[in-house]
Design a protein around this motif. Structure first.
Motif, mmCIF file in Angstrom:
data_model
loop_
_atom_site.group_PDB
_atom_site.id
_atom_site.type_symbol
_atom_site.label_atom_id
_atom_site.label_comp_id
_atom_site.label_asym_id
_atom_site.label_seq_id
_atom_site.Cartn_x
_atom_site.Cartn_y
_atom_site.Cartn_z
ATOM 1 N N THR A 47 1.659 -0.648 -0.163
ATOM 2 C CA THR A 47 -0.567 -0.106 0.185
ATOM 3 C C THR A 47 0.737 1.334 0.092
ATOM 4 O OG1 THR A 47 -0.302 0.447 2.514
ATOM 5 C CG2 THR A 47 -1.554 -1.216 1.240
ATOM 6 N N TYR A 48 -0.369 2.610 -0.515
ATOM 7 C CA TYR A 48 1.071 3.623 0.254
ATOM 8 C C TYR A 48 1.915 3.356 1.180
ATOM 9 C CZ TYR A 48 2.127 8.596 -0.083
ATOM 10 O OH TYR A 48 2.881 9.825 0.211
ATOM 11 N N ASP A 49 1.066 3.625 1.680
ATOM 12 C CA ASP A 49 1.370 3.980 3.584
ATOM 13 C C ASP A 49 2.269 3.116 3.975
ATOM 14 O OD1 ASP A 49 0.135 5.715 4.683
ATOM 15 O OD2 ASP A 49 -1.273 4.543 5.470
ATOM 16 N N GLU A 50 2.673 1.560 3.307
ATOM 17 C CA GLU A 50 3.827 0.631 3.313
ATOM 18 C C GLU A 50 5.344 1.303 2.904
ATOM 19 O OE1 GLU A 50 0.868 -3.236 4.109
ATOM 20 O OE2 GLU A 50 1.326 -3.047 2.700
ATOM 21 N N ILE A 51 4.825 1.518 1.130
ATOM 22 C CA ILE A 51 6.037 1.684 0.514
ATOM 23 C C ILE A 51 6.833 2.441 1.188
ATOM 24 C CG2 ILE A 51 5.335 3.466 -1.377
ATOM 25 C CD1 ILE A 51 6.879 0.184 -2.149
ATOM 26 N N THR A 52 5.968 3.824 2.095
ATOM 27 C CA THR A 52 7.625 4.486 2.720
ATOM 28 C C THR A 52 8.452 3.818 3.304
ATOM 29 O OG1 THR A 52 4.895 4.930 4.045
ATOM 30 C CG2 THR A 52 5.362 6.600 2.282
ATOM 31 N N TRP A 53 8.143 2.670 3.591
ATOM 32 C CA TRP A 53 8.585 2.334 4.644
ATOM 33 C C TRP A 53 10.797 1.825 3.843
ATOM 34 C CZ3 TRP A 53 8.898 1.956 9.829
ATOM 35 C CH2 TRP A 53 7.719 2.173 10.548
ATOM 36 N N VAL A 54 10.189 2.581 3.002
ATOM 37 C CA VAL A 54 11.263 1.470 2.372
ATOM 38 C C VAL A 54 12.376 3.338 2.178
ATOM 39 C CG1 VAL A 54 12.184 1.956 -0.504
ATOM 40 C CG2 VAL A 54 10.509 0.295 0.182
ATOM 41 N N LEU A 55 11.762 3.890 2.501
ATOM 42 C CA LEU A 55 12.777 5.643 2.621
ATOM 43 C C LEU A 55 13.335 5.601 4.062
ATOM 44 C CD1 LEU A 55 10.691 8.244 0.043
ATOM 45 C CD2 LEU A 55 12.768 6.448 -0.459
ATOM 46 N N THR A 56 12.038 5.472 4.733
ATOM 47 C CA THR A 56 11.809 5.539 6.169
ATOM 48 C C THR A 56 13.073 4.478 6.784
ATOM 49 O OG1 THR A 56 10.452 4.657 6.989
ATOM 50 C CG2 THR A 56 9.986 6.923 6.401
ATOM 51 N N SER A 57 13.247 3.740 6.631
ATOM 52 C CA SER A 57 13.509 3.083 6.708
ATOM 53 C C SER A 57 15.262 2.923 6.848
ATOM 54 C CB SER A 57 13.304 1.360 5.985
ATOM 55 O OG SER A 57 14.289 1.375 5.445
ATOM 56 N N TYR A 58 15.482 3.696 5.401
ATOM 57 C CA TYR A 58 16.896 3.979 4.929
ATOM 58 C C TYR A 58 17.919 5.380 5.981
ATOM 59 C CZ TYR A 58 20.766 5.905 2.390
ATOM 60 O OH TYR A 58 21.604 5.646 2.116
ATOM 61 N N ILE A 59 16.627 6.074 5.683
ATOM 62 C CA ILE A 59 17.219 7.329 6.615
ATOM 63 C C ILE A 59 17.272 7.151 8.523
ATOM 64 C CG2 ILE A 59 16.081 9.457 7.253
ATOM 65 C CD1 ILE A 59 14.442 9.628 4.217
ATOM 66 N N THR A 60 16.142 6.668 8.940
ATOM 67 C CA THR A 60 16.158 5.320 10.648
ATOM 68 C C THR A 60 17.233 5.189 10.776
ATOM 69 O OG1 THR A 60 13.751 6.304 10.521
ATOM 70 C CG2 THR A 60 15.292 5.538 12.460
ATOM 71 N N ALA A 61 17.661 4.418 9.904
ATOM 72 C CA ALA A 61 19.240 3.352 9.945
ATOM 73 C C ALA A 61 20.722 3.879 9.827
ATOM 74 C CB ALA A 61 18.895 2.255 9.451
ATOM 75 N N ALA A 62 20.096 4.899 8.998
ATOM 76 C CA ALA A 62 21.520 5.519 8.480
ATOM 77 C C ALA A 62 21.936 7.053 9.491
ATOM 78 C CB ALA A 62 21.604 6.371 7.110
ATOM 79 N N ALA A 63 20.857 7.613 10.481
ATOM 80 C CA ALA A 63 20.776 8.901 11.060
ATOM 81 C C ALA A 63 21.219 8.332 12.485
ATOM 82 C CB ALA A 63 19.224 8.993 11.462
ATOM 83 N N ILE A 64 20.706 6.923 13.179
ATOM 84 C CA ILE A 64 21.641 5.991 14.421
ATOM 85 C C ILE A 64 22.805 5.794 13.672
ATOM 86 C CG2 ILE A 64 21.144 4.087 15.730
ATOM 87 C CD1 ILE A 64 18.116 4.561 15.201
ATOM 88 N N MET A 65 23.157 5.310 12.734
ATOM 89 C CA MET A 65 24.385 4.467 12.788
ATOM 90 C C MET A 65 25.352 5.853 12.260
ATOM 91 S SD MET A 65 24.133 1.661 13.180
ATOM 92 C CE MET A 65 26.127 1.262 13.469
ATOM 93 N N THR A 66 25.169 6.826 12.006
ATOM 94 C CA THR A 66 26.045 8.295 11.903
ATOM 95 C C THR A 66 26.734 8.032 13.125
ATOM 96 O OG1 THR A 66 24.814 8.617 10.327
ATOM 97 C CG2 THR A 66 26.653 10.852 10.856
ATOM 98 N N ALA A 67 26.106 8.310 14.526
ATOM 99 C CA ALA A 67 26.817 8.718 15.234
ATOM 100 C C ALA A 67 28.519 8.187 16.380
ATOM 101 C CB ALA A 67 25.750 9.201 16.993
#
Length: 514
Positions: A47-67
């Motif tokens: 669905t539209y809501d589900e496919i946005t996890w393709v973006l948010t999963s990458y962004i969130t993981a990258a943000a956490i592992m940057t520190a």
């Protein structure tokens, strides 16, 4: 951890190409998948809501592992961490391209974000180490091209690959660049000196991950969930605020936090990350507003909109390459002031745009906007790291990337929310004047017949006009808000000091070392 080397570094050009290539890959992947989401949605049955996890999963993981990048580089050696992350990023890119279900795609994107998080700070720290102080401005200009151009070119390149081939090539394109960059670093990058006696600050990393993850999820999901009217957003906001608060307390009281507190004692660096946050809010949000404006308001085709936005990247590249040469001759604060004023002027010009604005005026404005961003970004790197001891560069670079990403997330979320909210409010205000008693609808000419509110066609035509006018004003309000967001950055210039000589590193090389 490697320190700056005064003697010439062998294979410097090859290392430069590899590090810039790694930076460009990671920066591209932040936005390249955006235009391919509708195609992924059908292939992965989401669905539209589900496919946005393709973006948010990458962004969130990258943000956490940057520190923790600085600690990881000190613990395992920058070269070995860099190569490992490049290999992992390339492999997970192939896995994303081969994904057959939404669950696989989200898992692979999380892994891609984990490996990709270190690429930008490691490449920045490497560039600063292999070039002497007098050439560091030019080095940051070359490196900055990848950081600034990647998010701008991402949607255009992603749309081209998806149209000409299919959405899987959005990820497969990383393979040749990943192989070339990894090979170059394996054979040419100077050896690292790992410190295997270091211990990781799991408590600090845990609470910071909670804070960053909660904040990132709140910003990504807020607009879809109607912000604080949803329990999910309230929960994410509370967890994010609690995590950040606990991390600050832990960093100030712990003996060996994984982010050295001494970083925040450097006034130039603290002012730099604050300005990077402000620049981050403009960097992505300005282009995310521009693309739909060209397509929906000015009625440009998708390919024409991409071509019109391309000069923004040209302006950024030209400014960065020019500032790289000027940064050693002119006070970087003056260059940043000119860049901020150019950025503010471009957004002020955009507040006067209507759908019939001339194409040359659009292109001229976004060229100046791109030049303004480039003029701020490069001298900012030079000023922020000029007084920072070499052993803290990787830590500092990771924090810079973190604040830029958080700034981008805040900018996109706030501008998108304000655009949708103001459009709805203004539609209601303008629509209140559309009544049978309005003299403009009683003139009896052709326009009044087309806008007859008592016919279905007339009501639809009226609604379209009202919505268009509401969107025009809503876009103007967004650009006004971005101007007032940028103005305080000028004050930060007063807090920075131009360095007057070499930096003497302190005795303790890293706060996390034992």
């Amino acid at each position: 951890m490697a320190v700056a080397q005064p003697e010439p570094v062998p294979y410097r050009m090859i290392i430069t190409l590899c590090t810039v290539g790694a930076t460009l890959m990671q920066a591209l992947d932040q936005t390249i998948a955006n235009v391919a989401l509708p195609y992924m949605q059908g292939s992965l049955s989401a669905t539209y809501d589900e496919i946005t996890w393709v973006l948010t999963s990458y962004i969130t993981a990258a943000a956490i592992m940057t520190a923790p990048v600085g600690w990881l580089a000190a613990r395992f050696g920058r070269k070995y961490l860099f190569i490992t992350c490049l290999i992992g990023f390339t492999i997970t890119s192939m896995m994303c391209g081969a994904a057959q279900s939404l669950n696989q795609m989200v898992i692979f994107r999380i892994l891609q974000g984990v490996f990709g998080a270190a690429l930008v700070p490691l490449s920045q720290a490497t560039m600063m180490d292999i070039y002497p102080a007098e050439r560091r401005g030019q080095a940051m200009a070359i490196w900055g091209v990848g950081v600034m151009i990647g998010p701008i070119l991402g949607p255009t390149l992603g749309g081209y690959l998806t149209e000409m081939y299919n959405w899987r090539w959005v990820f497969y394109i990383n393979l040749p660049f990943g192989i070339l960059a990894t090979t170059g670093l394996v054979f040419c990058m100077p050896r690292s000196h790992p410190n295997f006696l270091m211990k990781f600050d799991w408590i600090g990393f845990g609470v910071l991950s909670l804070g960053i993850g909660g904040l990132q999820m709140m910003l990504d999901r807020g607009q879809d969930q109607d912000w604080f009217s949803a329990t999910e957003i309230i929960t994410e906001a509370v967890l994010g605020g609690l995590g950040i608060y606990l991390f600050i307390v832990h960093m100030m009281t712990s003996r060996r936090p994984f982010i050295p507190p001494v970083l925040f004692a450097d006034r130039n660096f603290v002012s730099g990350i604050a300005m990077m946050f402000a620049v981050g809010t403009i960097l992505v949000s300005s282009s995310s507003l521009m693309a739909p404006w060209l397509q929906n308001m000015a009625n440009y085709p998708v390919e024409s909109a991409g071509l019109i936005m391309a000069p923004r990247g040209i302006g950024t590249m030209a400014a960065m390459l020019t500032c790289g040469r000027l940064s050693q001759k002119i006070d970087p604060r003056k260059i940043m002031a000119v860049g901020l004023l150019a950025l503010i002027w471009s957004m002020w010009e955009q507040t006067h745009w209507t759908p019939d604005v001339a194409q040359w005026r659009i292109m001229m404005t976004i060229i100046i906007q791109g030049a303004g961003l480039g003029s701020v970004f490069l001298p900012l790197q030079v000023m922020a790291f000029a007084t920072l001891a070499p052993q803290y560069r990787t830590d500092g670079a990771s924090l810079f990337s973190l604040f830029r990403n958080i700034g981008a997330a805040v900018g996109v979320s706030v501008t998108s929310f304000m655009l949708a909210h103001n459009t709805q409010v203004l539609h209601e205000e303008i629509g209140a004047h559309v009544t049978p008693f309005n003299r403009a609808l009683q003139r009896g000419d052709q326009a009044s017949h087309l806008w007859d509110p008592f016919s279905s066609h007339g009501a639809a035509a009226l609604d379209h006009v009202v919505n268009q006018q509401a969107q025009i004003v809503a876009y103007i309000d967004d650009y006004h808000m971005m101007i007032f967001t940028t103005l305080p950055a000028l004050i930060l210039l007063l807090l920075m000091r131009r360095p007057r000589g070499a930096v003497t590193p302190p005795a303790d090389a890293h706060a996390a070392m034992d």
